[in-house]
Design an enzyme around this catalytic site. Structure first.
Site, PDB file in Angstrom:
ATOM      1  N   THR A   1       0.805  -1.219   0.000  1.00  0.00           N
ATOM      2  CA  THR A   1       0.000   0.000   0.000  1.00  0.00           C
ATOM      3  C   THR A   1       0.842   1.274   0.000  1.00  0.00           C
ATOM      4  OG1 THR A   1      -0.136   0.068   2.420  1.00  0.00           O
ATOM      5  CG2 THR A   1      -1.837  -1.186   1.271  1.00  0.00           C
ATOM      6  N   ASP A   2       0.154   2.365  -0.316  1.00  0.00           N
ATOM      7  CA  ASP A   2       0.782   3.679  -0.228  1.00  0.00           C
ATOM      8  C   ASP A   2       0.475   4.296   1.144  1.00  0.00           C
ATOM      9  OD1 ASP A   2      -1.866   4.578  -0.345  1.00  0.00           O
ATOM     10  OD2 ASP A   2      -1.703   5.263  -2.423  1.00  0.00           O
ATOM     11  N   MET A   3       0.778   5.554   1.330  1.00  0.00           N
ATOM     12  CA  MET A   3       0.589   6.200   2.636  1.00  0.00           C
ATOM     13  C   MET A   3      -0.874   6.260   3.061  1.00  0.00           C
ATOM     14  SD  MET A   3       3.470   9.192   2.541  1.00  0.00           S
ATOM     15  CE  MET A   3       2.888   9.877   4.067  1.00  0.00           C
TER      16      MET A   3
ATOM     17  N   ILE B   1      -3.926   2.411   0.519  1.00  0.00           N
ATOM     18  CA  ILE B   1      -4.519   1.912  -0.724  1.00  0.00           C
ATOM     19  C   ILE B   1      -3.438   1.181  -1.512  1.00  0.00           C
ATOM     20  CG2 ILE B   1      -5.517   2.640  -2.933  1.00  0.00           C
ATOM     21  CD1 ILE B   1      -6.745   5.027  -1.406  1.00  0.00           C
TER      22      ILE B   1
END
Length: 128
Positions: free
Chosen positions: A14-16, A19
């Site tokens: 995931t990203d920050m 997601i």
């Protein structure tokens, strides 16, 4: 035949915002195709070592439809959309339950180790 591969979303995917990072969907569908190859009885190591041939992705058309999030349980579905002597188009979807999050059409070829196209090997599963 539709092959289904379960995948869980981990923090590293995931990203920050929590997601799934867009490029990781390509990793998920690669795993789906690799497991599909095993399911139909093809041994990629034998193909390379004994026959000197490998699969290669020639084209990917992808649609990102909805986000997957940290800890989601996903399923990658993989099937043969069409098959010709030297290439096949594989349909793939990443789903959470019945909801399609990502869809791709992947053109795969078979080639020699020096890059020359060759006929696809036979396998046990029907196309389509």
């Amino acid at each position: 035949m539709i092959y289904k591969l379960p995948i869980r979303v981990y923090y590293e995917d995931t990203d920050m915002a929590g997601i799934v990072y867009y490029a990781n969907y390509l990793r998920y569908i690669e795993r789906g195709r690799s497991e599909w190859v095993r399911e139909v009885g093809l041994d990629q190591n034998r193909m390379k070592d004994q026959d000197g041939i490998v699969f290669a992705v020639r084209r990917v058309e992808a649609d990102y439809l909805a986000p997957a999030r940290l800890d989601d349980e996903l399923v990658v579905e993989t099937w043969v959309e069409s098959r010709k002597p030297v290439r096949m188009v594989m349909g793939q979807e990443v789903k959470r339950g019945e909801k399609v999050l990502f869809r791709a059409m992947v053109t795969v070829i078979c080639m020699t180790l020096d890059g020359k196209p060759v006929r696809l090997p036979d396998w046990d599963a029907p196309a389509g």
